[in-house]
Design a protein around this motif. Structure first.
Motif, PDB file in Angstrom:
ATOM      1  N   PHE A  82       5.544  68.003  19.505  1.00 52.12           N
ATOM      2  CA  PHE A  82       4.255  67.946  19.192  1.00 52.12           C
ATOM      3  C   PHE A  82       4.023  68.263  17.989  1.00 52.12           C
ATOM      4  O   PHE A  82       3.050  67.779  17.464  1.00 52.12           O
TER       5      PHE A  82
ATOM      6  N   LEU B 162       5.646  67.284  15.738  1.00 53.21           N
ATOM      7  CA  LEU B 162       6.130  66.217  14.746  1.00 53.21           C
ATOM      8  C   LEU B 162       4.765  65.095  14.455  1.00 53.21           C
ATOM      9  O   LEU B 162       5.030  64.355  13.442  1.00 53.21           O
ATOM     10  N   ILE B 163       3.974  65.165  15.327  1.00 56.39           N
ATOM     11  CA  ILE B 163       2.670  64.410  15.172  1.00 56.39           C
ATOM     12  C   ILE B 163       1.719  64.995  14.169  1.00 56.39           C
ATOM     13  O   ILE B 163       1.465  66.012  14.469  1.00 56.39           O
TER      14      ILE B 163
ATOM     15  N   ILE C 272      -1.713  66.890  15.295  1.00 56.56           N
ATOM     16  CA  ILE C 272      -1.369  67.835  16.125  1.00 56.56           C
ATOM     17  C   ILE C 272      -0.789  69.245  15.400  1.00 56.56           C
ATOM     18  O   ILE C 272      -1.163  70.444  15.423  1.00 56.56           O
ATOM     19  N   ASN C 273       0.314  68.894  14.493  1.00 63.56           N
ATOM     20  CA  ASN C 273       0.847  69.917  13.579  1.00 63.56           C
ATOM     21  C   ASN C 273      -0.418  70.678  12.806  1.00 63.56           C
ATOM     22  O   ASN C 273      -0.078  71.839  12.786  1.00 63.56           O
TER      23      ASN C 273
ATOM     24  N   PHE D  38      11.758  62.744   9.640  1.00 63.47           N
ATOM     25  CA  PHE D  38      11.123  63.060  10.995  1.00 63.47           C
ATOM     26  C   PHE D  38      12.529  63.770  11.877  1.00 63.47           C
ATOM     27  O   PHE D  38      12.082  64.824  12.514  1.00 63.47           O
TER      28      PHE D  38
END
Length: 137
Positions: free
Chosen positions: A42, A44-45, A48-49, A107
């Motif tokens: 989560f 990573l997005i 959302i981060n 990433f």
């Protein structure tokens, strides 16, 4: 024929359902593994981060204020973890180069950093906030 009948009856069958303790141990291991992986995925997005990470910071800060005996140290570790996750937020852009492989490496590094934050800070240094006290049932 008599020997095979006594052979089948002499051995007890193993239970097909695990005991309650085994199920609880498996559930705890499953929870730890997928909690760490879910946090790392989560985070990573980017949206959302930023948004959920802010709410997580507030939630954990409230847990520290209400339950921690060592507030200053816990806030320090919370800020270190938040700063690491926000640095990870920029890793794909930092590693981006003339090819797409730089962003992939970024990433991957962000994912690895998020796993380290989940294991060592949320599960380790701030882990006492999630565990029940030993006297509680």
């Amino acid at each position: 024929m008599g020997a095979s009948a006594s052979f089948n009856g002499a051995h007890m069958q193993k239970p097909k359902i695990a005991s309650q303790q085994d199920q609880e141990k498996r559930g705890a291991a499953f929870e730890k593994l997928f909690g760490v992986l879910g946090f790392a995925m989560f985070m990573l997005i980017p949206l959302i981060n930023a948004v959920i990470g802010m709410f997580m910071f507030i939630f954990i800060a409230m847990k520290i204020m209400s339950a921690s005996a060592q507030r200053a140290v816990d806030f320090l570790w919370l800020c270190v973890g938040s700063a690491a996750c926000m640095f990870g937020f920029f890793l794909p852009a930092i590693c981006d180069g003339p090819t797409a492989s730089g962003m992939k490496i970024g990433f991957f590094l962000e994912f690895a950093l998020n796993i380290l934050v989940a294991i060592f800070i949320l599960g380790g240094r701030l882990g006492h906030l999630w565990r029940k006290p030993e006297g509680a049932a």
